[in-house]
Design an enzyme around this catalytic site. Structure first.
Site, PDB file in Angstrom:
ATOM      1  N   LYS A  35       0.838  -1.198   0.000  1.00 44.63           N
ATOM      2  CA  LYS A  35       0.000   0.000   0.000  1.00 44.63           C
ATOM      3  C   LYS A  35       0.874   1.250   0.000  1.00 44.63           C
ATOM      4  O   LYS A  35       2.098   1.170   0.146  1.00 44.63           O
ATOM      5  CB  LYS A  35      -0.929  -0.017   1.217  1.00 44.63           C
ATOM      6  CG  LYS A  35      -0.204  -0.023   2.548  1.00 44.63           C
ATOM      7  CD  LYS A  35      -1.169  -0.162   3.712  1.00 44.63           C
ATOM      8  CE  LYS A  35      -0.415  -0.175   5.033  1.00 44.63           C
ATOM      9  NZ  LYS A  35      -1.319  -0.274   6.187  1.00 44.63           N
ATOM     10  N   TYR A 268      15.918  30.885   5.895  1.00 47.34           N
ATOM     11  CA  TYR A 268      14.761  31.635   6.384  1.00 47.34           C
ATOM     12  C   TYR A 268      14.789  31.786   7.899  1.00 47.34           C
ATOM     13  O   TYR A 268      15.116  30.855   8.641  1.00 47.34           O
ATOM     14  CB  TYR A 268      13.465  30.921   5.994  1.00 47.34           C
ATOM     15  CG  TYR A 268      13.138  31.022   4.520  1.00 47.34           C
ATOM     16  CD1 TYR A 268      12.850  32.251   3.940  1.00 47.34           C
ATOM     17  CD2 TYR A 268      13.110  29.886   3.728  1.00 47.34           C
ATOM     18  CE1 TYR A 268      12.545  32.352   2.588  1.00 47.34           C
ATOM     19  CE2 TYR A 268      12.804  29.962   2.383  1.00 47.34           C
ATOM     20  CZ  TYR A 268      12.520  31.200   1.815  1.00 47.34           C
ATOM     21  OH  TYR A 268      12.222  31.285   0.485  1.00 47.34           O
TER      22      TYR A 268
END
EC number: 5.1.1.1
Length: 372
Positions: A35, A268
């Protein structure tokens, strides 16, 4: 130069891990759980590596490969059928709509049944042939599944439903198997085995953690997910401790190398400031590729045979590493974010998450490449 960032998937590692799981659980069939796009490794890549290439047409079964595949959604199962996979497929969450049932029959897909609504859909439809069902029994996970008190009535309803193939198969799921000292797993096993004693049908209890740490849970089928990819399900452990090999190497390249002065910040928010003169490297990967933005200072990457720490904030397309004042690294040098040289379990521990999340959250910007 190859595209970057990219996830290099080792076919040999997947096959080796499958073989090792067979050694660990020699009496069990293997339902390889693929999955979430094969846990980020590529659904068809994994199926090709551990199943489809080993399918022997003359005898109509897998030889040396997985005995079946476990999936979460019908769309995943249909991808495998379209890719040529002819073995057993099982929907671990079951079907969501009554119209899905005809598709399951057409494509020979097994389904988990875990809820009253699914029972009603089975009982109020006419199918060309019966569908193969696995009853999910809730022995303590308390997520999906029928309770111990509900089981007998549910079993009888399915037994008398003409749309359900016989025998009916039986399963449960562990809540704490990744805690080898937790008694709850043994309690779940005891409850399950006592409840279904004497009934026909295949049985499956063990996920990766059950397979590795609770050998008495292995039963007719095991359902390895994360272990198939060479990763341990237990925090603080490593797949290599169980002779498993990491199947994914997440790699990128340096796109800049620059001198950096003490007292200067980077990135940042001026989140990190150098305490001494050094050289910084900029790596072409960021949270837009699925590398976590919250990776803290000091999270390692592997460059030219050594670990170097991330500094500053991870941005959308780039992250920065402290190469050291005497570094001789150059633009274009390869960077491993995790893989054989740097275990994904270790990276996850630095970030405060689990390896499952790291490998399954890669975005489509990351090129997934199957290698031998």
């Amino acid at each position: 130069m190859k595209p970057f960032p990219r996830a290099e998937i080792s076919r040999c590692a997947l096959q080796s891990n499958l073989a090792q799981l067979r050694l660990i659980a020699p009496k069990s069939k293997i339902m390889a759980v693929v999955k979430a796009n094969g846990y980020g490794h590529g659904l068809l890549n994994v199926a090709e590596s551990v199943g489809i290439l080993n399918y022997v047409q003359s005898v109509g079964k897998y030889h040396g490969g997985a005995d079946g595949f476990g999936l979460a959604r019908l769309e995943e199962a249909l991808q495998l059928r379209e890719g040529g996979v002819k073995g057993k497929l099982l929907l671990l969450e079951g079907f969501f709509r009554q119209s899905d049932l005809a598709t399951l029959v057409t494509h020979n897909i097994d389904t988990v049944v875990h809820h009253e609504s699914q029972l009603h859909m089975l009982e109020t439809i006419k199918l060309d042939k019966p569908v193969t069902v696995w009853i999910k029994i809730d022995t303590g996970m308390h997520r999906i599944g029928f309770t111990l008190d509900q089981f007998e009535k549910v079993y009888q309803r399915l037994l008398h439903c003409p749309q359900v193939a016989k025998p009916i198969h039986l399963m449960t799921h562990f809540a704490c198997a990744d805690e080898p000292d937790n008694q709850m797993t043994q309690d779940q096993m005891n409850a399950f085995l006592q409840l279904i004693d004497g009934l026909d049908g295949d049985r499956t209890l063990a996920n990766s953690a059950g397979t590795l740490f609770w050998p008495t849970s292995q039963a007719d089928w095991i359902r390895p997910g994360i272990a198939l990819y060479g990763i341990s399900p237990v925090v603080g452990d490593r797949g290599v401790n169980h002779r498993l090999i990491p199947a994914m190497e997440l790699v990128s390249n340096l796109i800049a190398v620059r001198d950096h002065k003490a007292g200067d910040s980077v990135g940042y928010g001026a989140f990190w400031t150098a305490k001494q003169d050094t050289r910084l490297g900029v790596v072409a990967i960021g949270y837009g590729d699925g590398y976590p933005r919250n990776a803290p200072e000091g999270t390692p990457v592997w460059i030219n045979g050594r670990r170097v720490p991330i500094v500053g904030r991870v941005s959308m397309d780039m992250l920065t590493v402290d190469l050291g004042a005497d570094a001789q690294d150059n633009v274009g040098d390869s960077v491993q974010l995790w893989g054989k040289a740097l275990a994904v379990e270790e990276v996850a521990e630095h970030i405060g998450t689990i390896a499952y999340e790291l490998v399954t959250k890669l975005t489509p910007r990351v090129v997934v490449e199957l290698l031998d």
